[in-house]
Motif scaffolding. Sequence first.
Motif, PDB file in Angstrom:
ATOM      1  N   THR A 166     -10.181 -11.290   7.555  1.00 49.18           N
ATOM      2  CA  THR A 166      -9.019 -11.458   6.276  1.00 49.18           C
ATOM      3  C   THR A 166      -9.208  -9.963   5.671  1.00 49.18           C
ATOM      4  O   THR A 166     -10.019  -9.590   5.540  1.00 49.18           O
ATOM      5  CB  THR A 166      -9.339 -12.504   5.352  1.00 49.18           C
ATOM      6  N   SER A 167      -7.717  -9.340   5.668  1.00 51.14           N
ATOM      7  CA  SER A 167      -7.689  -7.951   5.288  1.00 51.14           C
ATOM      8  C   SER A 167      -7.117  -7.885   3.915  1.00 51.14           C
ATOM      9  O   SER A 167      -5.976  -8.503   4.061  1.00 51.14           O
ATOM     10  CB  SER A 167      -7.451  -7.110   6.457  1.00 51.14           C
ATOM     11  N   GLN A 168      -7.535  -7.126   3.108  1.00 49.20           N
ATOM     12  CA  GLN A 168      -6.493  -6.684   1.960  1.00 49.20           C
ATOM     13  C   GLN A 168      -6.345  -5.243   1.975  1.00 49.20           C
ATOM     14  O   GLN A 168      -7.472  -4.283   2.153  1.00 49.20           O
ATOM     15  CB  GLN A 168      -7.384  -6.964   0.598  1.00 49.20           C
ATOM     16  N   ILE A 169      -5.019  -4.833   2.050  1.00 55.15           N
ATOM     17  CA  ILE A 169      -4.656  -3.423   2.150  1.00 55.15           C
ATOM     18  C   ILE A 169      -4.311  -2.907   0.689  1.00 55.15           C
ATOM     19  O   ILE A 169      -3.507  -3.270   0.120  1.00 55.15           O
ATOM     20  CB  ILE A 169      -3.582  -3.159   3.036  1.00 55.15           C
ATOM     21  N   SER A 170      -4.768  -1.852   0.419  1.00 51.71           N
ATOM     22  CA  SER A 170      -4.619  -1.453  -0.856  1.00 51.71           C
ATOM     23  C   SER A 170      -3.629  -0.110  -0.834  1.00 51.71           C
ATOM     24  O   SER A 170      -3.220   0.246   0.026  1.00 51.71           O
ATOM     25  CB  SER A 170      -5.972  -0.626  -1.839  1.00 51.71           C
ATOM     26  N   ALA A 171      -2.867   0.462  -1.914  1.00 48.52           N
ATOM     27  CA  ALA A 171      -1.938   1.389  -1.866  1.00 48.52           C
ATOM     28  C   ALA A 171      -2.381   2.613  -1.387  1.00 48.52           C
ATOM     29  O   ALA A 171      -1.541   3.384  -0.809  1.00 48.52           O
ATOM     30  CB  ALA A 171      -1.193   1.348  -3.387  1.00 48.52           C
TER      31      ALA A 171
END
Length: 543
Positions: A413-418
Amino acid sequence: MQLRPTLAALVIAAGSAMALSAEQAVSLQPLAITQLEGATLRQDPGAAAGGPQAAGQTPPPLPPAPVTQLDERQIHPDLDGRRFSLSFSDARPIVDILRLLVADTNLSLIPDPALEQTFIGELKNVTLREALDLMLEPLGLDYSARGDVIRVFPRELETRLYSIDRVITQRGGTRAMSATTGAGGTAGGGAAGGGVAAVGVAGAGGGAAAGGGASGSGGGGSSSSIGGNDAPDMFGELEQGIMNLLSPDGVMDLNETAAMLQVTDRPSRLDRVEQYIEAVMLRVTRQVQIEARVIEVELRDEFSAGINWKAVLGGLDAVTVSQTLAPAASGGFTLALNVADFTALLNAFATQGKVNVLSSPRVTAMNNEPAIMRIGTQDVFFTTTTQVSETGQILQSTVTPQSITEGVVLSVTSQISADGIINMSINPSITERTGQATSRLGDSVPIISVRETDTLVRVREGETIVIAGLMQDRTTTDNAKIPVLGDVPLIGHLFKRTETRRSKTDLVILLTPTIMGPLQVPDATARELRRLDTARRSADRAR
């Protein structure tokens, strides 16, 4: 109450010289637009293709565009020409203040009969239009100016429609890892989940949040576990966020089937809702491509302690360590590399043992959505459940098939920041059958070897995450015989040989995340086509 005209009130602003009377406005003729400020001219197709229009030539002028309607808020001498200051220390009815403002002007005022608001405040050096904007908006009022007539009325609610481009399927996943040891020497390990739950479909997947602990058990044993779950509900969270932005009079309706949101509220609240929706959709629609490689290295005797990473990284110019990450759960370690040549890295592994690439999957996932990759065999075994009477007689026996995955299961599970930083929850599990156990009732249950880890990492785009140190001792038995003689009864065993070989393997998992924005998709597609073309040519040469 004080109304203090300032010196500026006696002087008409410079801009008021452009003011037009009502009679002049009626006689206005269509205005020809000869230049558009900041407009981008469409390039002539012939010039783009090297046609007759050469570089440096002046493009043809734009055709005149008549103006058929003037802006309602054009400059008016009474609304914009004079400035004044006013102060109200006590609450005064807004209708009385409005009448006072237009008393010495040519403007007519028509207030709505339902106006009951009051105003307290101080305004300095403002025009009449600015005073109306500053006073009426906080009171939920609005106004319109048509000629010399000003109407003031309660601000009407507006309805806007927003597109929510999102699949209606609500996905979710869970996974758990556990190990228990007791006085009797028993041990157990939890396997990673192998599916993603969808509508009406049960399963398990990787998780973004994890919690773990350890506790003692009777007889001097101990246990530890770690688990997590993913259940993103984008529509529900979006609806709750919008409700917090609405006024008491605001209402909304979210149609998930049509992927459409209808909001009714004041324009200022609707502007906030629009900004919120744009920010949410910008984040949830981000995508990341995860390229994984699961490699098993059968180590030579001199490397029985594990892969010598100093030797691997020290002899490669195409691989550099970008950061050392925290140890992974259940043993092993993780680090981040910048890998320019994976073939060179595999060759470096081959100097320390036999390299076996177990799988090389690639998957693209959206922001904070679980992705599952499973490569292996779904093995089946049977368990028997027996119902016995009080006298010991068997009343009923039920045989139930059970399944277990032998192979590789990778949940991410990946969370992509700005800023391009990617936070990843990784749960790889590699299982294989090493034998079987038989109960006293005759049921055979497979003995499974599990190598599994669960970790959270934070890396930059393009870096390669390395999870290594998951070692295993393996015993293999090889049977050899002399043809024909080895099959002769009674004496055949004299011509057979059984050899038991022990080896140690180290598991290496490489994960490379790449953010897939609008500009990255064509490049990724081109790279994949080149890779496939190279593989095809290599296969043709091998023939």
